[in-house]
Design a protein around this motif. Structure first.
Motif, PDB file in Angstrom:
ATOM      1  N   VAL A 233       5.846  -3.728   4.514  1.00 38.38           N
ATOM      2  CA  VAL A 233       6.327  -2.346   4.594  1.00 38.38           C
ATOM      3  C   VAL A 233       6.877  -1.897   3.251  1.00 38.38           C
ATOM      4  O   VAL A 233       6.597  -0.779   2.774  1.00 38.38           O
ATOM      5  CB  VAL A 233       7.390  -2.213   5.694  1.00 38.38           C
ATOM      6  N   GLN A 234       7.650  -2.758   2.592  1.00 38.94           N
ATOM      7  CA  GLN A 234       8.211  -2.406   1.289  1.00 38.94           C
ATOM      8  C   GLN A 234       7.113  -2.270   0.234  1.00 38.94           C
ATOM      9  O   GLN A 234       7.185  -1.419  -0.644  1.00 38.94           O
ATOM     10  CB  GLN A 234       9.228  -3.458   0.854  1.00 38.94           C
ATOM     11  N   MET A 235       6.097  -3.119   0.352  1.00 36.97           N
ATOM     12  CA  MET A 235       4.978  -3.036  -0.583  1.00 36.97           C
ATOM     13  C   MET A 235       4.221  -1.717  -0.401  1.00 36.97           C
ATOM     14  O   MET A 235       3.872  -1.040  -1.381  1.00 36.97           O
ATOM     15  CB  MET A 235       4.031  -4.211  -0.363  1.00 36.97           C
ATOM     16  N   ILE A 236       3.980  -1.343   0.845  1.00 38.81           N
ATOM     17  CA  ILE A 236       3.299  -0.068   1.126  1.00 38.81           C
ATOM     18  C   ILE A 236       4.138   1.098   0.628  1.00 38.81           C
ATOM     19  O   ILE A 236       3.625   2.037  -0.004  1.00 38.81           O
ATOM     20  CB  ILE A 236       3.007   0.066   2.636  1.00 38.81           C
ATOM     21  N   PHE A 237       5.428   1.039   0.887  1.00 37.93           N
ATOM     22  CA  PHE A 237       6.334   2.101   0.457  1.00 37.93           C
ATOM     23  C   PHE A 237       6.360   2.182  -1.069  1.00 37.93           C
ATOM     24  O   PHE A 237       6.401   3.275  -1.653  1.00 37.93           O
ATOM     25  CB  PHE A 237       7.737   1.837   1.002  1.00 37.93           C
ATOM     26  N   GLY A 238       6.310   1.034  -1.734  1.00 37.27           N
ATOM     27  CA  GLY A 238       6.279   1.021  -3.195  1.00 37.27           C
ATOM     28  C   GLY A 238       5.013   1.656  -3.738  1.00 37.27           C
ATOM     29  O   GLY A 238       5.050   2.431  -4.708  1.00 37.27           O
ATOM     30  N   ASN A 239       3.869   1.322  -3.146  1.00 35.02           N
ATOM     31  CA  ASN A 239       2.600   1.904  -3.584  1.00 35.02           C
ATOM     32  C   ASN A 239       2.587   3.419  -3.410  1.00 35.02           C
ATOM     33  O   ASN A 239       2.162   4.157  -4.303  1.00 35.02           O
ATOM     34  CB  ASN A 239       1.445   1.284  -2.799  1.00 35.02           C
ATOM     35  N   ILE A 240       3.047   3.874  -2.236  1.00 39.53           N
ATOM     36  CA  ILE A 240       3.077   5.315  -1.968  1.00 39.53           C
ATOM     37  C   ILE A 240       4.029   6.015  -2.929  1.00 39.53           C
ATOM     38  O   ILE A 240       3.713   7.089  -3.472  1.00 39.53           O
ATOM     39  CB  ILE A 240       3.467   5.580  -0.500  1.00 39.53           C
ATOM     40  N   SER A 241       5.202   5.419  -3.161  1.00 35.16           N
ATOM     41  CA  SER A 241       6.178   6.025  -4.077  1.00 35.16           C
ATOM     42  C   SER A 241       5.608   6.130  -5.488  1.00 35.16           C
ATOM     43  O   SER A 241       5.766   7.150  -6.169  1.00 35.16           O
ATOM     44  CB  SER A 241       7.469   5.201  -4.093  1.00 35.16           C
ATOM     45  N   PHE A 242       4.944   5.071  -5.918  1.00 30.98           N
ATOM     46  CA  PHE A 242       4.343   5.075  -7.259  1.00 30.98           C
ATOM     47  C   PHE A 242       3.257   6.142  -7.365  1.00 30.98           C
ATOM     48  O   PHE A 242       3.171   6.869  -8.371  1.00 30.98           O
ATOM     49  CB  PHE A 242       3.774   3.690  -7.567  1.00 30.98           C
TER      50      PHE A 242
END
Length: 388
Positions: A233-242
């Motif tokens: 979830v944090q990885m997905i959130f990081g990708n979307i944020s980037f």
């Protein structure tokens, strides 16, 4: 949020490569804005062309009236009646139209007989049609008077012709919409945006995935107290944020250069189209990030994929100049549909059902590319997890 923070620490360490593409895009955008020349006014304006008038008939008032009438709309150039000099004048564009009045013209006209004027012209010149219209207008009006008022003298005939042919009707063209000069410039801007956006997302996402897909690190993460679901979830959130942060940085210059235009229907549709493309590009970048195995391969894929799709999809070369085979291949990339929607948005002075349907169809296709690629990526990750 350890994974989320680690995501951006890795991005921070790779900021050099990312900034290169950001600077390249900004330079292209500024050069494009400064070099752009708005389209010229396409309203009709009268243009005086150079013509030669050669009279082989008597110096009658009817011929003089025709010559004076043409002189109001064209520049009469005095040339000798010599075929070689006349041909040279046409070749060097001293004149574009040579009108020759044959012997017996006045007598034939007054008697209602058919007689042809002779002309020598520059081929494919639009001025030819204009001069033909003027001559036919004069002769047809004269023929009407001669037919229904045969008792008129030449003086009266020329006087009536002069009165009638000087009458003009004022025409006012009213346009309900005005196409902004920023429309085409913003279309180019957002087309170029796809190249830098794609390259930045590929480099950023791949650099993070190379670290997290390292075998030793993956094993250590599996031993950590953090659940795999939380890490994902944090990885997905990081990708979307980037991706969103990159999109916001790239579109920010458009508000400076095009101002209030970005808040019009065209501007908002361009922003929406670019955001949808960002999601598709992120999905493709995530797939590439799970496939590449080295930093060298990461840079190569970023250059080849971003440049390749841009060249065949209409980013650097307009789609109307590309061949049908190239466009057929490009239609299998989201960049093609993104650029197609951009061009339609920029060209639209107002929007109707057909225009909006075409634009939103392209957007849906871009989004479909992203969803399809994401599905493939998730299947690939699951298969690797099972095999591992």
């Amino acid at each position: 949020m350890q994974v989320y923070k680690a995501f951006f620490r890795i991005i921070q360490k790779n900021r050099g490569q990312i900034l290169i593409y950001l600077v390249v895009f900004m330079v292209l955008a500024l050069l494009l804005t400064n070099a752009y020349n708005p389209p010229q006014d396409t309203d009709f304006t009268k243009t005086r062309v150079n013509i030669a008038f050669i009279n082989e008939d008597d110096d009658s008032q009817l011929v003089a009236g025709l010559k004076n009438y043409l002189g109001e709309y064209a520049n009469l150039v005095d040339l000798p009646d010599d075929s070689q000099k006349l041909q040279d004048a046409l070749f060097f564009r001293q004149v574009v139209y040579i009108l020759r009045v044959p012997e017996g013209f006045t007598t034939a006209m007054l008697n209602g007989q058919e007689i042809q004027l002779e002309k020598t012209i520059v081929p494919d010149s639009p001025s030819n049609i204009y001069m033909d219209l003027l001559i036919n207008k004069y002769l047809n009006t004269a023929k009407t008077y001669i037919t229904y008022l045969p008792e008129l003298t030449q003086t009266e005939l020329v006087s009536y012709l002069k009165t009638d042919l000087t009458k003009e009707t004022e025409v006012t063209v009213i346009s309900s919409v005005r196409h902004s000069d920023n429309a085409e410039k913003s279309g180019y801007y957002f087309n170029y945006l796809s190249y830098s956006l794609f390259a930045i997302l590929i480099l950023g996402v791949c650099s993070v995935m190379l670290v997290f897909n390292d075998t030793d690190l993956k094993r250590r993460n599996l031993c950590s107290p953090m659940r795999s679901a939380t890490m994902n979830v944090q990885m997905i959130f990081g990708n979307i944020s980037f991706a969103v942060l990159t999109w916001m940085v790239l579109i920010s210059a458009s508000f400076v250069m095009y101002g209030s235009y970005m808040f019009t229907s065209n501007g908002l549709l361009l922003l929406l189209n670019s955001f949808i493309f960002t999601l598709a590009a992120l999905s493709i970048s995530y797939l590439i990030g799970n496939l590449v195995k080295s930093r060298g391969a990461m840079s190569a894929v970023a250059n080849v994929f971003a440049l390749g799709t841009s060249f065949i999809s209409g980013v650097f070369v307009p789609q109307e100049l590309l061949g049908p085979n190239v466009l057929a291949i490009a239609s299998f990339t989201p960049t093609y549909w993104y650029v197609k929607a951009n061009n339609e948005i920029a060209a639209a002075a107002n929007f109707n059902t057909d225009t909006l349907q075409s634009i939103f169809t392209s957007m849906v296709l871009v989004l479909a590319f992203g969803v399809a690629v994401l599905g493939v990526t998730l299947v690939l990750i699951k298969q690797r997890r099972v095999e591992g």
